[in-house]
Design a protein around this motif. Sequence first.
Motif, mmCIF file in Angstrom:
data_model
loop_
_atom_site.group_PDB
_atom_site.id
_atom_site.type_symbol
_atom_site.label_atom_id
_atom_site.label_comp_id
_atom_site.label_asym_id
_atom_site.label_seq_id
_atom_site.Cartn_x
_atom_site.Cartn_y
_atom_site.Cartn_z
ATOM 1 N N THR A 79 0.562 -1.051 -0.328
ATOM 2 C CA THR A 79 -0.351 0.180 0.605
ATOM 3 C C THR A 79 1.142 1.313 -0.261
ATOM 4 O O THR A 79 0.622 1.957 -0.753
ATOM 5 N N ILE A 80 2.376 1.733 1.072
ATOM 6 C CA ILE A 80 3.067 2.455 1.051
ATOM 7 C C ILE A 80 3.224 2.494 -0.608
ATOM 8 O O ILE A 80 3.421 3.637 -1.328
ATOM 9 N N GLN A 81 3.517 1.260 -1.299
ATOM 10 C CA GLN A 81 4.149 1.335 -2.347
ATOM 11 C C GLN A 81 3.351 1.821 -3.631
ATOM 12 O O GLN A 81 3.640 2.817 -4.527
ATOM 13 N N ILE A 98 -5.793 9.619 -3.442
ATOM 14 C CA ILE A 98 -5.783 8.417 -3.838
ATOM 15 C C ILE A 98 -7.155 7.874 -3.303
ATOM 16 O O ILE A 98 -7.541 8.566 -2.738
ATOM 17 N N ILE A 99 -7.783 6.608 -4.162
ATOM 18 C CA ILE A 99 -8.769 6.416 -4.401
ATOM 19 C C ILE A 99 -8.801 5.059 -3.743
ATOM 20 O O ILE A 99 -8.361 3.886 -5.234
ATOM 21 N N ASN A 109 -11.831 -7.549 4.973
ATOM 22 C CA ASN A 109 -12.384 -6.226 5.392
ATOM 23 C C ASN A 109 -11.067 -6.364 6.605
ATOM 24 O O ASN A 109 -10.603 -4.691 6.324
ATOM 25 N N GLU A 110 -10.425 -6.863 6.650
ATOM 26 C CA GLU A 110 -8.901 -6.784 7.524
ATOM 27 C C GLU A 110 -8.177 -6.471 6.959
ATOM 28 O O GLU A 110 -7.144 -5.214 6.812
ATOM 29 N N HIS A 111 -8.407 -6.597 5.609
ATOM 30 C CA HIS A 111 -7.298 -6.216 4.259
ATOM 31 C C HIS A 111 -7.801 -4.678 4.748
ATOM 32 O O HIS A 111 -6.603 -3.733 4.024
ATOM 33 N N SER A 112 -8.580 -4.105 3.274
ATOM 34 C CA SER A 112 -9.428 -2.592 4.404
ATOM 35 C C SER A 112 -8.675 -1.976 5.050
ATOM 36 O O SER A 112 -7.388 -0.603 4.676
ATOM 37 N N LEU A 113 -8.898 -2.559 6.133
ATOM 38 C CA LEU A 113 -8.149 -1.222 7.294
ATOM 39 C C LEU A 113 -6.830 -1.524 7.706
ATOM 40 O O LEU A 113 -6.705 -0.542 8.212
ATOM 41 N N ASN A 114 -6.062 -2.344 7.212
ATOM 42 C CA ASN A 114 -4.812 -2.822 7.253
ATOM 43 C C ASN A 114 -4.306 -1.474 6.149
ATOM 44 O O ASN A 114 -3.318 -0.379 6.250
ATOM 45 N N ARG A 115 -4.937 -1.235 5.166
ATOM 46 C CA ARG A 115 -4.963 0.179 4.071
ATOM 47 C C ARG A 115 -5.322 1.351 4.706
ATOM 48 O O ARG A 115 -4.606 2.512 4.576
ATOM 49 N N ILE A 116 -6.568 1.248 5.586
ATOM 50 C CA ILE A 116 -7.087 2.881 6.410
ATOM 51 C C ILE A 116 -5.546 3.434 7.396
ATOM 52 O O ILE A 116 -5.976 4.547 7.624
ATOM 53 N N ASP A 117 -5.207 1.845 7.681
ATOM 54 C CA ASP A 117 -3.938 2.622 8.706
ATOM 55 C C ASP A 117 -3.026 3.042 8.134
ATOM 56 O O ASP A 117 -2.765 4.326 8.562
ATOM 57 N N VAL A 118 -3.101 2.672 7.187
ATOM 58 C CA VAL A 118 -1.045 2.758 6.437
ATOM 59 C C VAL A 118 -1.521 4.724 6.076
ATOM 60 O O VAL A 118 -0.761 5.629 6.410
ATOM 61 N N TYR A 119 -3.259 4.629 5.304
ATOM 62 C CA TYR A 119 -3.103 6.625 5.110
ATOM 63 C C TYR A 119 -3.360 7.343 6.283
ATOM 64 O O TYR A 119 -3.032 8.428 6.518
ATOM 65 N N ASN A 121 -1.765 6.924 8.800
ATOM 66 C CA ASN A 121 -0.532 7.490 9.430
ATOM 67 C C ASN A 121 -0.132 8.419 8.725
ATOM 68 O O ASN A 121 0.840 9.490 8.895
ATOM 69 N N ASP A 122 -0.331 8.791 7.353
ATOM 70 C CA ASP A 122 0.529 9.344 6.216
ATOM 71 C C ASP A 122 0.221 10.705 6.189
ATOM 72 O O ASP A 122 0.594 11.599 6.197
ATOM 73 N N VAL A 123 -1.344 10.454 6.220
ATOM 74 C CA VAL A 123 -2.097 11.958 5.982
ATOM 75 C C VAL A 123 -2.650 12.418 7.048
ATOM 76 O O VAL A 123 -3.432 13.791 7.122
#
Length: 152
Positions: A79-81, A98-99, A109-119, A121-123
């Motif tokens: 996701t970061i990449q 990013i959409i 759902n767990e996959h989606s929540l992990n990606r949301i955590d990245v966002y 933390n970033d923005v």
Amino acid sequence: LKTLALFNKIDHGRNIQRVTGDDLLTSEVKLQRRIEVKDEFLKIKGGILLATNIFNKGITLPEVSVCYIIGGGLEMSKTIQQKGRSGGVTKTKKKSLIIDFVDNSKYFNEHSLNRIDVYVNDVGMENIFVFDAADDDFYSQVKEFLSVWKRG
């Protein structure tokens, strides 16, 4: 807006390509042709480029304003990449969007929540906007958001 759509599955990209007619870069496309298509895409104003995981690492596209991440995944480094494909600034581009698509199914759902955590933390949470595709007014809401985002 210069737009990149990233797919996990070649077939997903092909389905969208059939509808839009946009270029699709995959591992099946020879390297020289990939470079030519990418370079041409970067030269034009606006435009849409479809790509698979070949664009996940090792490529910078700071001219891209909007990046769709289609078919997410669980791995945070991926996701970061992916979000980094549009993260750079240029003389004319000072922001990017990013959409991503959240899947509420039990498995994804767990996959989606992990990606949301990245966002987050970033923005920060204040820069994350959520639209519900089940809402009857979904497309109008997204269209209005993009219009305001582009101007602002």
